[in-house]
Design an enzyme around this catalytic site. Structure first.
Site, PDB file in Angstrom:
ATOM      1  CG  ASP A 226     -13.487  19.053 -22.007  1.00  0.00           C
ATOM      2  OD1 ASP A 226     -13.164  20.139 -22.542  1.00  0.00           O
ATOM      3  OD2 ASP A 226     -14.138  18.103 -21.987  1.00  0.00           O
ATOM      4  CE1 TYR A 227      -7.921  22.511 -19.077  1.00  0.00           C
ATOM      5  CE2 TYR A 227      -9.937  23.309 -20.171  1.00  0.00           C
ATOM      6  CZ  TYR A 227      -9.172  23.711 -19.386  1.00  0.00           C
ATOM      7  OH  TYR A 227      -9.891  24.709 -18.082  1.00  0.00           O
TER       8      TYR A 227
ATOM      9  CG  PHE B 201     -15.643  20.855 -19.167  1.00  0.00           C
ATOM     10  CD1 PHE B 201     -14.772  21.150 -20.064  1.00  0.00           C
ATOM     11  CD2 PHE B 201     -15.711  20.664 -17.755  1.00  0.00           C
ATOM     12  CE1 PHE B 201     -13.525  21.208 -19.457  1.00  0.00           C
ATOM     13  CE2 PHE B 201     -13.988  20.641 -17.180  1.00  0.00           C
ATOM     14  CZ  PHE B 201     -13.482  20.785 -17.317  1.00  0.00           C
TER      15      PHE B 201
ATOM     16  CG  ASP C  44     -18.528  21.361 -25.549  1.00  0.00           C
ATOM     17  OD1 ASP C  44     -18.216  21.606 -25.903  1.00  0.00           O
ATOM     18  OD2 ASP C  44     -18.965  19.904 -25.267  1.00  0.00           O
TER      19      ASP C  44
HETATM   20  N1  LIG Z   1     -15.878  20.789 -22.612  1.00  0.00           N
HETATM   21  C1  LIG Z   1     -15.552  21.936 -23.249  1.00  0.00           C
HETATM   22  N2  LIG Z   1     -16.840  22.942 -23.950  1.00  0.00           N
HETATM   23  C2  LIG Z   1     -15.960  24.248 -23.861  1.00  0.00           C
HETATM   24  C3  LIG Z   1     -14.086  24.491 -23.206  1.00  0.00           C
HETATM   25  C4  LIG Z   1     -14.938  26.305 -23.724  1.00  0.00           C
HETATM   26  C5  LIG Z   1     -13.399  26.822 -23.474  1.00  0.00           C
HETATM   27  N3  LIG Z   1     -12.153  26.174 -23.156  1.00  0.00           N
HETATM   28  C6  LIG Z   1     -11.523  26.696 -23.590  1.00  0.00           C
HETATM   29  C7  LIG Z   1     -10.906  27.594 -22.599  1.00  0.00           C
HETATM   30  C8  LIG Z   1      -9.431  27.341 -22.508  1.00  0.00           C
HETATM   31  C9  LIG Z   1      -9.365  25.881 -22.046  1.00  0.00           C
HETATM   32  O1  LIG Z   1      -7.803  25.979 -23.439  1.00  0.00           O
HETATM   33  C10 LIG Z   1     -10.018  25.214 -23.790  1.00  0.00           C
HETATM   34  O2  LIG Z   1      -9.712  25.114 -24.240  1.00  0.00           O
HETATM   35  C11 LIG Z   1     -15.790  26.660 -24.165  1.00  0.00           C
HETATM   36  N4  LIG Z   1     -16.609  25.233 -24.250  1.00  0.00           N
HETATM   37  C12 LIG Z   1     -18.252  24.904 -24.868  1.00  0.00           C
HETATM   38  O3  LIG Z   1     -18.126  25.064 -26.179  1.00  0.00           O
HETATM   39  C13 LIG Z   1     -19.323  25.549 -26.758  1.00  0.00           C
HETATM   40  C14 LIG Z   1     -18.880  27.275 -27.272  1.00  0.00           C
HETATM   41  O4  LIG Z   1     -18.217  26.202 -28.948  1.00  0.00           O
HETATM   42  P1  LIG Z   1     -17.853  27.131 -29.957  1.00  0.00           P
HETATM   43  O5  LIG Z   1     -19.210  27.873 -30.547  1.00  0.00           O
HETATM   44  O6  LIG Z   1     -17.125  26.074 -31.036  1.00  0.00           O
HETATM   45  O7  LIG Z   1     -16.878  27.774 -29.692  1.00  0.00           O
HETATM   46  C15 LIG Z   1     -20.487  26.533 -25.619  1.00  0.00           C
HETATM   47  O8  LIG Z   1     -21.111  24.971 -24.366  1.00  0.00           O
HETATM   48  C16 LIG Z   1     -18.749  26.367 -24.724  1.00  0.00           C
HETATM   49  O9  LIG Z   1     -19.695  26.400 -23.323  1.00  0.00           O
HETATM   50  C17 LIG Z   1     -14.035  23.705 -23.349  1.00  0.00           C
HETATM   51  O10 LIG Z   1     -12.472  23.357 -23.151  1.00  0.00           O
HETATM   52  N5  LIG Z   1     -13.990  22.200 -23.073  1.00  0.00           N
END
Ligand SMILES: Nc1nc2c(c(CN[C@H]3C=C[C@H](O)[C@@H]3O)cn2[C@@H]2O[C@H](COP(=O)(O)O)[C@@H](O)[C@H]2O)c(=O)[nH]1
Length: 341
Positions: A314-315, A237, A239
Protein backbone atom coordinates in the site's frame (compact mmCIF):
# COMPACT_ATOMS: atom_id res chain seq x y z
CA UNK A 1 -30.56 -0.51 17.49
CA UNK A 2 -26.85 -1.18 18.04
CA UNK A 3 -25.26 -2.25 14.74
CA UNK A 4 -24.13 -5.92 14.83
CA UNK A 5 -20.41 -6.79 14.99
CA UNK A 6 -19.12 -6.10 11.44
CA UNK A 7 -17.13 -8.55 9.30
CA UNK A 8 -13.39 -7.73 9.68
CA UNK A 9 -11.84 -5.71 6.82
CA UNK A 10 -10.26 -8.64 4.90
CA UNK A 11 -13.46 -10.73 4.97
CA UNK A 12 -15.49 -7.60 4.19
CA UNK A 13 -13.34 -7.00 1.11
CA UNK A 14 -13.75 -10.59 -0.09
CA UNK A 15 -17.53 -10.41 0.42
CA UNK A 16 -17.80 -7.11 -1.49
CA UNK A 17 -15.56 -8.34 -4.34
CA UNK A 18 -17.71 -11.50 -4.70
CA UNK A 19 -20.94 -9.51 -4.87
CA UNK A 20 -19.85 -6.33 -6.60
CA UNK A 21 -21.69 -5.15 -9.73
CA UNK A 22 -19.98 -1.91 -10.83
CA UNK A 23 -16.40 -2.68 -9.80
CA UNK A 24 -14.28 -5.72 -10.61
CA UNK A 25 -10.81 -7.06 -9.88
CA UNK A 26 -8.96 -7.95 -13.07
CA UNK A 27 -6.79 -11.05 -12.52
CA UNK A 28 -4.57 -10.29 -15.51
CA UNK A 29 -4.14 -6.72 -14.23
CA UNK A 30 -3.30 -8.06 -10.76
CA UNK A 31 -0.50 -10.19 -12.22
CA UNK A 32 0.83 -7.29 -14.29
CA UNK A 33 0.97 -5.02 -11.20
CA UNK A 34 2.76 -7.73 -9.21
CA UNK A 35 5.33 -8.09 -12.01
CA UNK A 36 5.69 -4.29 -12.23
CA UNK A 37 6.39 -4.04 -8.48
CA UNK A 38 8.60 -7.14 -8.21
CA UNK A 39 11.97 -5.38 -8.71
CA UNK A 40 11.09 -2.75 -6.07
CA UNK A 41 9.52 -5.26 -3.67
CA UNK A 42 12.83 -7.05 -3.22
CA UNK A 43 14.22 -3.88 -1.67
CA UNK A 44 11.26 -2.76 0.46
CA UNK A 45 12.36 -1.81 3.94
CA UNK A 46 10.44 -0.59 6.97
CA UNK A 47 13.03 2.21 7.34
CA UNK A 48 11.67 3.81 4.15
CA UNK A 49 8.74 5.24 6.14
CA UNK A 50 11.22 7.72 7.63
CA UNK A 51 13.96 7.73 4.99
CA UNK A 52 11.66 8.57 2.06
CA UNK A 53 9.42 11.07 3.85
CA UNK A 54 11.08 14.09 5.41
CA UNK A 55 7.92 15.18 7.26
CA UNK A 56 7.53 11.90 9.16
CA UNK A 57 8.98 11.87 12.72
CA UNK A 58 12.64 10.82 13.01
CA UNK A 59 12.33 9.30 16.49
CA UNK A 60 10.57 6.26 17.92
CA UNK A 61 9.70 7.77 21.30
CA UNK A 62 6.40 8.71 22.99
CA UNK A 63 6.33 12.09 21.19
CA UNK A 64 6.72 10.38 17.79
CA UNK A 65 3.78 8.10 18.63
CA UNK A 66 1.68 11.08 19.70
CA UNK A 67 2.50 12.72 16.35
CA UNK A 68 1.34 9.62 14.44
CA UNK A 69 -1.85 9.32 16.51
CA UNK A 70 -2.87 12.95 16.10
CA UNK A 71 -2.04 13.02 12.36
CA UNK A 72 -3.88 9.78 11.60
CA UNK A 73 -6.89 11.10 13.55
CA UNK A 74 -7.06 13.83 10.87
CA UNK A 75 -5.84 11.73 7.93
CA UNK A 76 -8.86 12.13 5.64
CA UNK A 77 -10.42 13.98 2.70
CA UNK A 78 -7.79 16.31 1.25
CA UNK A 79 -9.02 16.22 -2.32
CA UNK A 80 -9.83 19.61 -3.88
CA UNK A 81 -13.13 20.43 -5.63
CA UNK A 82 -11.07 21.79 -8.54
CA UNK A 83 -7.61 20.39 -9.27
CA UNK A 84 -6.14 23.83 -9.91
CA UNK A 85 -7.41 25.34 -6.63
CA UNK A 86 -5.83 23.39 -3.79
CA UNK A 87 -4.91 23.94 -0.17
CA UNK A 88 -1.12 24.27 0.09
CA UNK A 89 1.18 24.52 3.12
CA UNK A 90 4.67 25.85 2.61
CA UNK A 91 7.21 24.40 5.04
CA UNK A 92 11.01 24.32 4.91
CA UNK A 93 10.96 25.87 1.44
CA UNK A 94 8.58 23.28 -0.05
CA UNK A 95 4.88 23.68 -0.89
CA UNK A 96 2.98 20.56 0.26
CA UNK A 97 -0.52 19.55 -0.80
CA UNK A 98 -2.99 16.83 0.24
CA UNK A 99 -1.98 14.56 3.08
CA UNK A 100 1.47 16.11 3.20
CA UNK A 101 -0.07 19.57 3.72
CA UNK A 102 -1.55 18.21 6.96
CA UNK A 103 1.87 16.96 8.10
CA UNK A 104 3.56 20.23 7.09
CA UNK A 105 0.99 22.25 9.09
CA UNK A 106 1.55 20.05 12.17
CA UNK A 107 5.34 20.43 11.93
CA UNK A 108 5.01 24.18 11.29
CA UNK A 109 2.94 24.52 14.50
CA UNK A 110 5.40 22.42 16.53
CA UNK A 111 8.26 24.61 15.27
CA UNK A 112 6.30 27.65 16.50
CA UNK A 113 6.07 26.11 19.98
CA UNK A 114 2.41 25.07 19.70
CA UNK A 115 2.17 21.59 21.37
CA UNK A 116 -0.36 20.52 18.71
CA UNK A 117 0.34 16.77 19.11
CA UNK A 118 -0.25 16.77 22.89
CA UNK A 119 -3.73 15.54 23.92
CA UNK A 120 -3.79 18.06 26.78
CA UNK A 121 -3.58 20.77 24.09
CA UNK A 122 -5.88 19.50 21.34
CA UNK A 123 -8.56 18.24 23.77
CA UNK A 124 -9.53 21.89 24.28
CA UNK A 125 -8.11 23.58 21.18
CA UNK A 126 -10.58 26.12 19.73
CA UNK A 127 -11.87 26.28 16.15
CA UNK A 128 -10.01 29.57 15.61
CA UNK A 129 -6.75 27.96 16.76
CA UNK A 130 -7.40 25.00 14.41
CA UNK A 131 -8.03 27.41 11.53
CA UNK A 132 -4.68 29.06 12.28
CA UNK A 133 -2.73 25.79 12.73
CA UNK A 134 -4.01 24.33 9.43
CA UNK A 135 -4.07 27.61 7.50
CA UNK A 136 -3.38 27.30 3.80
CA UNK A 137 -0.82 29.39 1.91
CA UNK A 138 -3.35 29.68 -0.93
CA UNK A 139 -6.89 31.05 -0.87
CA UNK A 140 -8.18 27.45 -0.59
CA UNK A 141 -8.55 26.14 2.99
CA UNK A 142 -8.04 22.52 4.02
CA UNK A 143 -11.39 20.70 3.65
CA UNK A 144 -13.59 19.79 6.67
CA UNK A 145 -11.83 22.06 9.20
CA UNK A 146 -14.86 22.04 11.53
CA UNK A 147 -14.89 18.24 11.55
CA UNK A 148 -11.15 18.19 12.20
CA UNK A 149 -11.69 20.52 15.18
CA UNK A 150 -14.51 18.34 16.58
CA UNK A 151 -12.41 15.17 16.15
CA UNK A 152 -9.39 16.74 17.88
CA UNK A 153 -11.45 17.72 20.92
CA UNK A 154 -13.24 14.34 21.08
CA UNK A 155 -10.07 12.27 20.51
CA UNK A 156 -7.95 14.34 22.90
CA UNK A 157 -10.48 14.03 25.73
CA UNK A 158 -10.70 10.23 25.30
CA UNK A 159 -6.91 9.82 25.15
CA UNK A 160 -6.62 11.84 28.39
CA UNK A 161 -9.43 9.94 30.17
CA UNK A 162 -8.62 6.39 29.08
CA UNK A 163 -4.91 6.35 28.24
CA UNK A 164 -3.34 9.05 30.40
CA UNK A 165 -3.00 11.32 27.35
CA UNK A 166 -0.38 9.11 25.71
CA UNK A 167 -0.94 6.88 22.65
CA UNK A 168 2.02 4.74 23.85
CA UNK A 169 -0.24 3.48 26.66
CA UNK A 170 -2.81 2.40 24.06
CA UNK A 171 -0.10 0.63 22.04
CA UNK A 172 1.21 -1.15 25.14
CA UNK A 173 -2.33 -2.36 26.00
CA UNK A 174 -2.36 -4.20 22.65
CA UNK A 175 0.33 -6.64 23.80
CA UNK A 176 2.11 -6.52 20.41
CA UNK A 177 -1.02 -7.60 18.52
CA UNK A 178 -1.95 -5.47 15.49
CA UNK A 179 -5.52 -6.79 15.56
CA UNK A 180 -5.87 -6.00 19.28
CA UNK A 181 -4.54 -2.47 18.68
CA UNK A 182 -6.92 -1.95 15.75
CA UNK A 183 -9.86 -3.00 17.94
CA UNK A 184 -8.70 -0.84 20.87
CA UNK A 185 -8.65 2.15 18.49
CA UNK A 186 -12.08 1.45 16.96
CA UNK A 187 -13.72 0.67 20.33
CA UNK A 188 -12.39 3.78 22.08
CA UNK A 189 -12.30 6.44 19.34
CA UNK A 190 -15.63 6.88 17.47
CA UNK A 191 -14.15 8.79 14.50
CA UNK A 192 -12.26 5.61 13.48
CA UNK A 193 -15.44 3.48 13.13
CA UNK A 194 -15.31 3.17 9.34
CA UNK A 195 -18.14 0.65 8.72
CA UNK A 196 -20.98 0.15 6.21
CA UNK A 197 -23.94 -2.05 5.21
CA UNK A 198 -23.55 -4.13 2.05
CA UNK A 199 -26.06 -6.70 0.73
CA UNK A 200 -27.60 -6.97 4.21
CA UNK A 201 -24.29 -7.54 6.02
CA UNK A 202 -22.43 -5.16 8.37
CA UNK A 203 -18.90 -4.74 7.02
CA UNK A 204 -15.81 -2.73 8.04
CA UNK A 205 -12.89 -1.09 6.25
CA UNK A 206 -11.31 0.68 9.26
CA UNK A 207 -9.03 2.63 6.94
CA UNK A 208 -7.71 5.14 9.52
CA UNK A 209 -7.48 2.53 12.30
CA UNK A 210 -5.44 0.26 10.05
CA UNK A 211 -3.13 3.00 8.78
CA UNK A 212 -2.62 4.09 12.41
CA UNK A 213 -1.51 0.54 13.28
CA UNK A 214 0.74 0.53 10.20
CA UNK A 215 2.26 3.95 10.98
CA UNK A 216 2.77 2.84 14.61
CA UNK A 217 4.65 -0.25 13.34
CA UNK A 218 6.66 2.03 11.01
CA UNK A 219 7.52 4.80 13.48
CA UNK A 220 8.65 2.12 16.02
CA UNK A 221 10.56 0.43 13.15
CA UNK A 222 8.93 -2.90 14.01
CA UNK A 223 10.84 -3.03 17.30
CA UNK A 224 9.84 -3.18 21.01
CA UNK A 225 6.18 -2.26 21.51
CA UNK A 226 5.87 -2.15 17.71
CA UNK A 227 6.97 -5.71 17.05
CA UNK A 228 3.45 -6.89 16.11
CA UNK A 229 3.60 -10.60 15.31
CA UNK A 230 0.34 -10.36 13.31
CA UNK A 231 1.17 -7.15 11.37
CA UNK A 232 0.58 -8.91 8.05
CA UNK A 233 -3.10 -9.37 8.94
CA UNK A 234 -3.60 -5.62 8.34
CA UNK A 235 -5.10 -4.89 4.90
CA UNK A 236 -4.48 -2.03 2.46
CA UNK A 237 -6.06 1.28 3.52
CA UNK A 238 -9.18 2.04 1.47
CA UNK A 239 -8.65 5.70 0.62
CA UNK A 240 -9.39 7.55 -2.65
CA UNK A 241 -5.88 7.36 -4.17
CA UNK A 242 -5.28 3.60 -4.21
CA UNK A 243 -8.43 2.80 -6.27
CA UNK A 244 -7.27 5.43 -8.76
CA UNK A 245 -3.80 3.92 -9.18
CA UNK A 246 -5.20 0.35 -9.28
CA UNK A 247 -7.61 1.40 -12.06
CA UNK A 248 -4.80 3.23 -13.86
CA UNK A 249 -2.68 0.06 -13.74
CA UNK A 250 -5.58 -2.11 -14.96
CA UNK A 251 -6.06 -4.19 -11.80
CA UNK A 252 -9.42 -2.61 -10.98
CA UNK A 253 -12.23 -2.22 -13.53
CA UNK A 254 -15.27 0.08 -13.37
CA UNK A 255 -18.60 -0.43 -15.21
CA UNK A 256 -19.28 2.11 -17.98
CA UNK A 257 -22.02 3.66 -15.84
CA UNK A 258 -19.72 4.14 -12.83
CA UNK A 259 -16.79 5.34 -14.94
CA UNK A 260 -19.05 7.95 -16.55
CA UNK A 261 -20.13 9.18 -13.10
CA UNK A 262 -16.53 9.40 -11.88
CA UNK A 263 -15.34 11.19 -15.02
CA UNK A 264 -18.10 13.76 -14.53
CA UNK A 265 -16.83 14.31 -10.98
CA UNK A 266 -20.11 13.25 -9.43
CA UNK A 267 -19.93 12.89 -5.63
CA UNK A 268 -20.54 9.46 -4.08
CA UNK A 269 -21.92 9.41 -0.54
CA UNK A 270 -19.98 7.49 2.13
CA UNK A 271 -21.82 4.17 2.39
CA UNK A 272 -23.33 4.25 -1.14
CA UNK A 273 -23.27 0.83 -2.83
CA UNK A 274 -20.83 1.96 -5.54
CA UNK A 275 -18.53 3.67 -2.99
CA UNK A 276 -18.49 0.48 -0.90
CA UNK A 277 -17.74 -1.59 -4.03
CA UNK A 278 -14.80 0.66 -4.98
CA UNK A 279 -13.31 0.43 -1.46
CA UNK A 280 -13.96 -3.28 -0.92
CA UNK A 281 -12.67 -4.33 -4.34
CA UNK A 282 -9.54 -2.16 -3.85
CA UNK A 283 -8.70 -3.93 -0.61
CA UNK A 284 -9.30 -7.35 -2.19
CA UNK A 285 -7.28 -6.37 -5.25
CA UNK A 286 -4.24 -5.51 -3.08
CA UNK A 287 -4.63 -8.81 -1.18
CA UNK A 288 -4.40 -10.67 -4.52
CA UNK A 289 -1.45 -8.56 -5.72
CA UNK A 290 0.33 -9.35 -2.43
CA UNK A 291 -0.32 -13.12 -2.90
CA UNK A 292 0.97 -12.91 -6.49
CA UNK A 293 4.04 -10.92 -5.44
CA UNK A 294 4.92 -13.43 -2.69
CA UNK A 295 4.58 -16.27 -5.25
CA UNK A 296 6.84 -14.46 -7.75
CA UNK A 297 9.43 -13.74 -5.05
CA UNK A 298 9.46 -17.40 -3.95
CA UNK A 299 9.80 -18.57 -7.58
CA UNK A 300 12.88 -16.37 -7.91
CA UNK A 301 14.23 -17.65 -4.64
CA UNK A 302 14.13 -14.14 -3.23
CA UNK A 303 13.38 -13.72 0.46
CA UNK A 304 13.19 -9.97 1.22
CA UNK A 305 14.45 -8.79 4.64
CA UNK A 306 10.92 -7.94 5.77
CA UNK A 307 7.89 -10.03 4.74
CA UNK A 308 6.06 -8.34 1.85
CA UNK A 309 2.63 -7.48 3.25
CA UNK A 310 -0.36 -5.32 2.30
CA UNK A 311 1.04 -2.38 4.30
CA UNK A 312 4.33 -2.13 2.40
CA UNK A 313 2.49 -2.73 -0.88
CA UNK A 314 0.00 0.00 0.00
CA UNK A 315 2.71 2.50 1.02
CA UNK A 316 4.57 1.82 -2.23
CA UNK A 317 1.47 2.17 -4.40
CA UNK A 318 0.47 5.36 -2.61
CA UNK A 319 3.90 6.90 -3.15
CA UNK A 320 3.85 5.62 -6.77
CA UNK A 321 0.49 7.39 -7.28
CA UNK A 322 2.00 10.62 -5.96
CA UNK A 323 4.97 10.33 -8.29
CA UNK A 324 2.81 9.48 -11.34
CA UNK A 325 0.06 12.03 -10.65
CA UNK A 326 0.33 13.64 -14.09
CA UNK A 327 0.14 10.31 -15.89
CA UNK A 328 -3.07 9.46 -14.00
CA UNK A 329 -5.01 12.56 -15.10
CA UNK A 330 -7.30 10.49 -17.33
CA UNK A 331 -8.26 8.12 -14.52
CA UNK A 332 -10.66 9.69 -12.00
CA UNK A 333 -10.64 9.16 -8.24
CA UNK A 334 -14.01 8.85 -6.53
CA UNK A 335 -15.22 11.97 -4.72
CA UNK A 336 -16.58 11.24 -1.26
CA UNK A 337 -16.36 13.90 1.43
CA UNK A 338 -16.15 12.17 4.83
CA UNK A 339 -14.01 11.79 7.95
CA UNK A 340 -13.08 8.13 7.32
CA UNK A 341 -10.55 8.43 4.49
N1 LIG B 1 -3.87 3.93 1.07
C1 LIG B 1 -3.18 4.95 1.61
N2 LIG B 1 -3.81 6.13 1.79
C2 LIG B 1 -3.08 7.13 2.33
C3 LIG B 1 -1.76 7.01 2.73
C4 LIG B 1 -1.38 8.27 3.26
C5 LIG B 1 -0.11 8.72 3.83
N3 LIG B 1 0.74 7.66 4.25
C6 LIG B 1 2.11 7.95 4.04
C7 LIG B 1 2.66 8.43 5.29
C8 LIG B 1 3.57 7.60 5.75
C9 LIG B 1 3.80 6.52 4.83
O1 LIG B 1 5.11 6.62 4.38
C10 LIG B 1 2.87 6.72 3.68
O2 LIG B 1 3.55 6.96 2.49
C11 LIG B 1 -2.48 9.10 3.16
N4 LIG B 1 -3.47 8.39 2.59
C12 LIG B 1 -4.79 8.83 2.17
O3 LIG B 1 -4.62 9.33 0.84
C13 LIG B 1 -5.52 10.42 0.65
C14 LIG B 1 -4.68 11.68 0.46
O4 LIG B 1 -4.11 11.63 -0.83
P1 LIG B 1 -3.61 13.02 -1.49
O5 LIG B 1 -4.87 13.86 -1.64
O6 LIG B 1 -2.97 12.58 -2.79
O7 LIG B 1 -2.62 13.62 -0.49
C15 LIG B 1 -6.37 10.51 1.90
O8 LIG B 1 -7.48 9.64 1.79
C16 LIG B 1 -5.40 9.96 2.94
O9 LIG B 1 -6.09 9.45 4.08
C17 LIG B 1 -1.11 5.75 2.53
O10 LIG B 1 0.07 5.51 2.84
N5 LIG B 1 -1.87 4.76 1.97
Amino acid sequence: MEAPMPLPPRESARFVAENSRDVGVDREGVRRVAELLLPAAVAWRLEQWKALHELNPRGSDEAALDWVFMVDSLNFSFWAEREERKCEVRYGGTAYTGYWALCAAVNRALDQGIPVTSASYYATVTLDQVRNIFRSDTAVPMPLLEERHRILNETGKILLEKFGGSFLNCVQKSGKSAQKLMHLIVENFPSYRDEAWFEGKRISFYKRAQILVADTWSVLEGKGDGSFEDISSITMFADYRLPQILAHLGALKYSDELLKKLLEGEMLLNGDKQEVEIRGCSIWCVELIRDCLVELLEKRGESPPVEVNAILLDYHLWDYAREHRDGMKGVPFHRTRCIYY
